[in-house]
Design an enzyme around this catalytic site. Structure first.
Site, PDB file in Angstrom:
ATOM      1  N   SER A 179       3.529  -0.739  -6.154  1.00 33.37           N
ATOM      2  CA  SER A 179       2.902  -1.802  -6.916  1.00 33.37           C
ATOM      3  C   SER A 179       3.216  -3.203  -6.399  1.00 33.37           C
ATOM      4  O   SER A 179       3.683  -4.078  -7.134  1.00 33.37           O
ATOM      5  CB  SER A 179       3.223  -1.693  -8.398  1.00 33.37           C
ATOM      6  OG  SER A 179       2.175  -2.348  -9.066  1.00 33.37           O
ATOM      7  N   TYR A 219      -9.414   5.819  -7.829  1.00 33.01           N
ATOM      8  CA  TYR A 219      -8.664   5.498  -9.044  1.00 33.01           C
ATOM      9  C   TYR A 219      -9.615   5.270 -10.225  1.00 33.01           C
ATOM     10  O   TYR A 219      -9.483   5.895 -11.277  1.00 33.01           O
ATOM     11  CB  TYR A 219      -7.791   4.254  -8.799  1.00 33.01           C
ATOM     12  CG  TYR A 219      -6.913   3.916  -9.977  1.00 33.01           C
ATOM     13  CD1 TYR A 219      -5.628   4.427 -10.069  1.00 33.01           C
ATOM     14  CD2 TYR A 219      -7.370   3.100 -11.007  1.00 33.01           C
ATOM     15  CE1 TYR A 219      -4.816   4.131 -11.152  1.00 33.01           C
ATOM     16  CE2 TYR A 219      -6.576   2.807 -12.098  1.00 33.01           C
ATOM     17  CZ  TYR A 219      -5.298   3.318 -12.164  1.00 33.01           C
ATOM     18  OH  TYR A 219      -4.496   3.039 -13.246  1.00 33.01           O
ATOM     19  N   GLY A 269       0.809  -1.226   0.000  1.00 36.23           N
ATOM     20  CA  GLY A 269       0.000   0.000   0.000  1.00 36.23           C
ATOM     21  C   GLY A 269       0.838   1.270   0.000  1.00 36.23           C
ATOM     22  O   GLY A 269       0.412   2.303   0.484  1.00 36.23           O
ATOM     23  N   ASP A 285       2.452  -0.973 -14.393  1.00 34.33           N
ATOM     24  CA  ASP A 285       3.040  -1.713 -13.278  1.00 34.33           C
ATOM     25  C   ASP A 285       3.443  -3.126 -13.692  1.00 34.33           C
ATOM     26  O   ASP A 285       4.539  -3.597 -13.380  1.00 34.33           O
ATOM     27  CB  ASP A 285       2.050  -1.795 -12.108  1.00 34.33           C
ATOM     28  CG  ASP A 285       1.637  -0.420 -11.624  1.00 34.33           C
ATOM     29  OD1 ASP A 285       2.175   0.572 -12.135  1.00 34.33           O
ATOM     30  OD2 ASP A 285       0.775  -0.350 -10.734  1.00 34.33           O
ATOM     31  N   SER A 319       0.903  -5.018  -5.825  1.00 34.02           N
ATOM     32  CA  SER A 319      -0.103  -5.823  -6.532  1.00 34.02           C
ATOM     33  C   SER A 319       0.479  -6.433  -7.814  1.00 34.02           C
ATOM     34  O   SER A 319       0.327  -7.633  -8.052  1.00 34.02           O
ATOM     35  CB  SER A 319      -1.348  -4.997  -6.832  1.00 34.02           C
ATOM     36  OG  SER A 319      -1.004  -3.758  -7.376  1.00 34.02           O
TER      37      SER A 319
END
Ligand code: GLA
Length: 385
Positions: free
Chosen positions: A125, A220, A121, A171, A127
């Site tokens: 990235s 987002y 967070g 990303d 994720s």
């Protein structure tokens, strides 16, 4: 958060599962310039970093999978024939498995363990690192021979469908294609990149506001919808404009009265940031770090005032950075709403300057900022054991 390196992850695997495992690594990313313009047909300047996630993978019963997160100390289990959405980190894993199946690949049952040294967070990235780490492991484990680009697209689709963040390609692309000491200048229409050597005279310093950002909470996706709305208004008057790359400030001004002020601001930012990223690549190639840094500060102003994805903590950090001559440029990085600022600082002063900025932050917000010195590293890969 617990941090791990590759060998810890292998050990963790052998403590839990039988049989032999293979080890993979996928990195997080930074982005020097070009924020929120990957999904707006712009150019972005990311790099993979040396922090990321390691994945150990090995065989399991047919049709079954079990993934253990050493970071969270939690499992996700399942059966390939009945995958459904879950919550948090599990959605990234499930989304990737779901995409392989959706694309018609049959997968062997597997066990996996992952963990790493990437803050969550923080706008680095984590994720994409999660998605790409699992995807390269599954690609190899099942001998699928998907190209790096197809893996990046598969992971992006996984993020759209499970966590439901309508992210661009930056990303996943950076996590797959990163290279040591190189900044990627990525053309987000053609999905091709040029590599630019990063100068050793300067350091990339991330300062984490420790305000957690969460791209699933709507801000987002809302920006993405507003950008689409703005583009369609421009296109009504100027049908030759296929995407934001074709649009000019002048065209935007001529439709100003036909759009909500907020939509106008979003479009203005996008058009300006596309231009900044193009100029920035030129400056970086010619070694003009001062001019490059000015583009970074200007990018932050746009993200703050026009795209409105900043927050007081990030604005404070950028403002503090701008007080030091040794800091050539600073801005918020990634999706925004929290996370890190990225700072380009003369190498010999980097550590001391970063410390002074984080001290002011502590004084002002009564909250610690974390400092990470990062450098461009390699994209996702197998680690030979
Ligand atoms: C997130 C998304 C990326 C990109 C950035 C903002 O990291 O995943 O696709 O849009 O935000 O530049």
């Amino acid at each position: 958060m617990k941090t791990h390196k590759g060998q810890d992850i292998l050990k963790c695997y052998y403590d839990r599962f039988p049989g032999k495992a293979q080890l993979y690594f996928a990195p997080g990313r930074i982005n020097l310039l070009g924020e929120h313009i990957d999904y707006n047909a712009g150019y972005v300047m990311p790099a993979a970093i040396t922090q990321g996630f390691w994945f150990a993978i090995g065989e399991a019963e047919e049709n079954e999978f079990s993934v253990y997160s050493a970071t969270m100390d939690e499992y996700v289990h399942g059966d390939f024939s009945s995958i459904s959405k879950s919550k948090g980190w599990k959605n990234y894993i499930l989304g990737v498995i779901h995409q392989f199946i959706e694309k018609g690949h049959s997968l062997k049952g597997f066990h996996a363990v992952f963990g790493g040294d990437l803050p969550l967070g923080a706008g680095l990235s984590s994720s994409a690192a999660l998605e790409c780490g699992l995807a390269v492991a599954l690609n190899d484990f099942n001998s699928l021979q998907l190209s790096k680009k197809n893996i990046a697209f598969l992971c992006q689709k996984a993020e759209h469908t499970y966590p439901e963040v309508k992210c661009g390609i930056m990303d996943q692309y950076a996590s797959m294609f990163g290279e040591k000491n190189k900044i990627l200048f990525l053309d987000c229409i053609h999905i091709e990149s040029e590599k630019i050597e990063f100068p050793t005279t300067h350091s990339i310093v991330l300062i984490n506001s420790n305000v957690k950002h969460n791209l699933n909470d709507g801000g987002y996706n809302k920006r993405r919808m507003q950008a689409e709305e703005g583009l369609s208004i421009i296109q009504k008057k100027f049908p030759q404009v296929l995407n934001f790359r074709d649009a000019s400030d002048d065209q935007l001004n001529r439709v100003k009265n036909e759009m909500h002020h907020e939509i106008f601001q979003r479009c203005k930012y996008i058009i300006e940031e596309i231009d900044r990223a193009k100029k920035g690549a030129h400056y970086l190639k010619s070694g003009d770090i001062t001019a490059f840094g000015k583009c970074m500060y200007a990018s932050h102003e746009g993200l703050k005032n026009l795209y409105e994805v900043s927050c007081p903590e990030l604005d404070f950090l950028v403002n503090e950075s701008s007080k030091f001559m040794e800091v050539k440029g600073a801005r918020l990085m990634g999706g925004g709403f929290g996370g890190c600022t990225i700072n380009l600082i003369e190498s010999q002063h980097a550590a001391i300057v970063a410390e002074r900025i984080s001290n002011s932050y502590l004084e002002h917000f009564k909250m610690n900022a974390s400092v990470y010195m990062v450098s461009p590293g390699d994209g996702a890969h197998h680690i030979k054991g």
